[in-house]
Scaffold this motif. Sequence first.
Motif, PDB file in Angstrom:
ATOM      1  N   PRO A 166     -22.358 -39.307 -55.395  1.00  0.00           N
ATOM      2  CA  PRO A 166     -22.247 -39.869 -53.890  1.00  0.00           C
ATOM      3  C   PRO A 166     -20.568 -39.886 -53.344  1.00  0.00           C
ATOM      4  O   PRO A 166     -20.134 -39.703 -53.367  1.00  0.00           O
ATOM      5  CB  PRO A 166     -21.501 -41.875 -54.567  1.00  0.00           C
ATOM      6  CG  PRO A 166     -22.722 -41.692 -56.237  1.00  0.00           C
ATOM      7  CD  PRO A 166     -22.193 -40.399 -56.793  1.00  0.00           C
ATOM      8  N   PHE A 167     -21.103 -40.352 -51.879  1.00  0.00           N
ATOM      9  CA  PHE A 167     -19.941 -38.912 -50.996  1.00  0.00           C
ATOM     10  C   PHE A 167     -19.435 -40.536 -50.356  1.00  0.00           C
ATOM     11  O   PHE A 167     -18.390 -40.671 -49.295  1.00  0.00           O
ATOM     12  CB  PHE A 167     -20.850 -38.834 -49.679  1.00  0.00           C
ATOM     13  CG  PHE A 167     -21.548 -37.635 -50.685  1.00  0.00           C
ATOM     14  CD1 PHE A 167     -21.397 -36.996 -51.264  1.00  0.00           C
ATOM     15  CD2 PHE A 167     -22.903 -37.498 -50.097  1.00  0.00           C
ATOM     16  CE1 PHE A 167     -21.605 -35.938 -51.563  1.00  0.00           C
ATOM     17  CE2 PHE A 167     -23.813 -36.428 -50.515  1.00  0.00           C
ATOM     18  CZ  PHE A 167     -22.777 -35.199 -51.047  1.00  0.00           C
ATOM     19  N   VAL A 219     -15.594 -44.965 -54.608  1.00  0.00           N
ATOM     20  CA  VAL A 219     -15.992 -43.081 -54.816  1.00  0.00           C
ATOM     21  C   VAL A 219     -14.776 -42.773 -55.427  1.00  0.00           C
ATOM     22  O   VAL A 219     -15.173 -42.191 -56.280  1.00  0.00           O
ATOM     23  CB  VAL A 219     -17.134 -42.486 -54.290  1.00  0.00           C
ATOM     24  CG1 VAL A 219     -16.910 -41.376 -54.032  1.00  0.00           C
ATOM     25  CG2 VAL A 219     -18.505 -43.421 -53.516  1.00  0.00           C
ATOM     26  N   ALA A 220     -13.507 -42.486 -54.344  1.00  0.00           N
ATOM     27  CA  ALA A 220     -12.455 -42.346 -54.306  1.00  0.00           C
ATOM     28  C   ALA A 220     -12.286 -42.181 -56.078  1.00  0.00           C
ATOM     29  O   ALA A 220     -11.249 -41.604 -57.025  1.00  0.00           O
ATOM     30  CB  ALA A 220     -11.608 -42.535 -53.651  1.00  0.00           C
ATOM     31  N   GLY A 221     -12.269 -44.208 -56.722  1.00  0.00           N
ATOM     32  CA  GLY A 221     -12.169 -44.226 -58.281  1.00  0.00           C
ATOM     33  C   GLY A 221     -12.793 -43.375 -59.123  1.00  0.00           C
ATOM     34  O   GLY A 221     -12.462 -42.983 -60.187  1.00  0.00           O
ATOM     35  N   MET A 222     -14.147 -43.616 -58.803  1.00  0.00           N
ATOM     36  CA  MET A 222     -15.004 -42.482 -59.502  1.00  0.00           C
ATOM     37  C   MET A 222     -14.887 -40.743 -59.254  1.00  0.00           C
ATOM     38  O   MET A 222     -14.722 -40.502 -60.564  1.00  0.00           O
ATOM     39  CB  MET A 222     -16.144 -42.930 -58.882  1.00  0.00           C
ATOM     40  CG  MET A 222     -17.248 -42.336 -60.338  1.00  0.00           C
ATOM     41  SD  MET A 222     -18.850 -41.651 -59.371  1.00  0.00           S
ATOM     42  CE  MET A 222     -18.586 -40.679 -57.998  1.00  0.00           C
ATOM     43  N   LEU A 267     -19.552 -32.136 -52.731  1.00  0.00           N
ATOM     44  CA  LEU A 267     -17.827 -32.843 -52.836  1.00  0.00           C
ATOM     45  C   LEU A 267     -18.444 -33.424 -50.714  1.00  0.00           C
ATOM     46  O   LEU A 267     -18.379 -32.062 -50.168  1.00  0.00           O
ATOM     47  CB  LEU A 267     -16.884 -32.639 -52.900  1.00  0.00           C
ATOM     48  CG  LEU A 267     -16.329 -32.594 -54.350  1.00  0.00           C
ATOM     49  CD1 LEU A 267     -15.127 -32.305 -54.565  1.00  0.00           C
ATOM     50  CD2 LEU A 267     -16.002 -34.164 -55.121  1.00  0.00           C
ATOM     51  N   GLY A 268     -18.904 -34.165 -50.504  1.00  0.00           N
ATOM     52  CA  GLY A 268     -18.784 -34.806 -49.094  1.00  0.00           C
ATOM     53  C   GLY A 268     -17.809 -34.853 -48.284  1.00  0.00           C
ATOM     54  O   GLY A 268     -18.357 -34.902 -46.833  1.00  0.00           O
ATOM     55  N   SER A 269     -16.720 -35.121 -48.790  1.00  0.00           N
ATOM     56  CA  SER A 269     -15.726 -34.321 -47.837  1.00  0.00           C
ATOM     57  C   SER A 269     -14.231 -33.614 -48.612  1.00  0.00           C
ATOM     58  O   SER A 269     -14.188 -33.257 -49.764  1.00  0.00           O
ATOM     59  CB  SER A 269     -14.971 -35.178 -47.157  1.00  0.00           C
ATOM     60  OG  SER A 269     -14.387 -36.222 -47.868  1.00  0.00           O
ATOM     61  N   LEU A 270     -13.634 -32.882 -47.177  1.00  0.00           N
ATOM     62  CA  LEU A 270     -12.439 -32.066 -48.185  1.00  0.00           C
ATOM     63  C   LEU A 270     -11.028 -33.246 -48.695  1.00  0.00           C
ATOM     64  O   LEU A 270     -10.539 -32.736 -49.867  1.00  0.00           O
ATOM     65  CB  LEU A 270     -11.568 -31.434 -46.665  1.00  0.00           C
ATOM     66  CG  LEU A 270     -12.113 -30.017 -46.662  1.00  0.00           C
ATOM     67  CD1 LEU A 270     -11.274 -29.564 -45.747  1.00  0.00           C
ATOM     68  CD2 LEU A 270     -12.321 -28.961 -47.815  1.00  0.00           C
TER      69      LEU A 270
END
Length: 135
Positions: A66-67, A77-80, A101-104
Amino acid sequence: MKDSSNKKIRELNEGLIYGSDVSPESVSMAKTNLSNLPYSNSVALKVSDFRDLKNLKKAAVICNPPFGIRLGTKDEVAGMYREFGVFLKQLCSGSIAHIYLGSLNQIKNIGLNASLKIPLVNGAIKGRLCRFEIF
């Protein structure tokens, strides 16, 4: 034409390809899509969270997580992603992971250095397909 092409397909060894997702609907759709391919019964799919997976040493890991757009918040999402990076380091030694990944910004959350970053558009999302070599 299709029949002659299908005859050239080599048999797929059972257990060579495995897939999982936390979403029963996603697994069901994947099974439906696979059913149209020769040897689809050799592919194991199940509903599972990556945190429940066991040893995946010397494997090819392909993931489209997920993004933080439709599923979960960007913080969740950052934690996952951090947890997924730990999973790769601890249980996937000798593997190569390709992760969209949906973003840098999300690349750094994995906690591993990407050996390759390919710009790739998925619908309206301008992301990166990253390769991580796990030692």
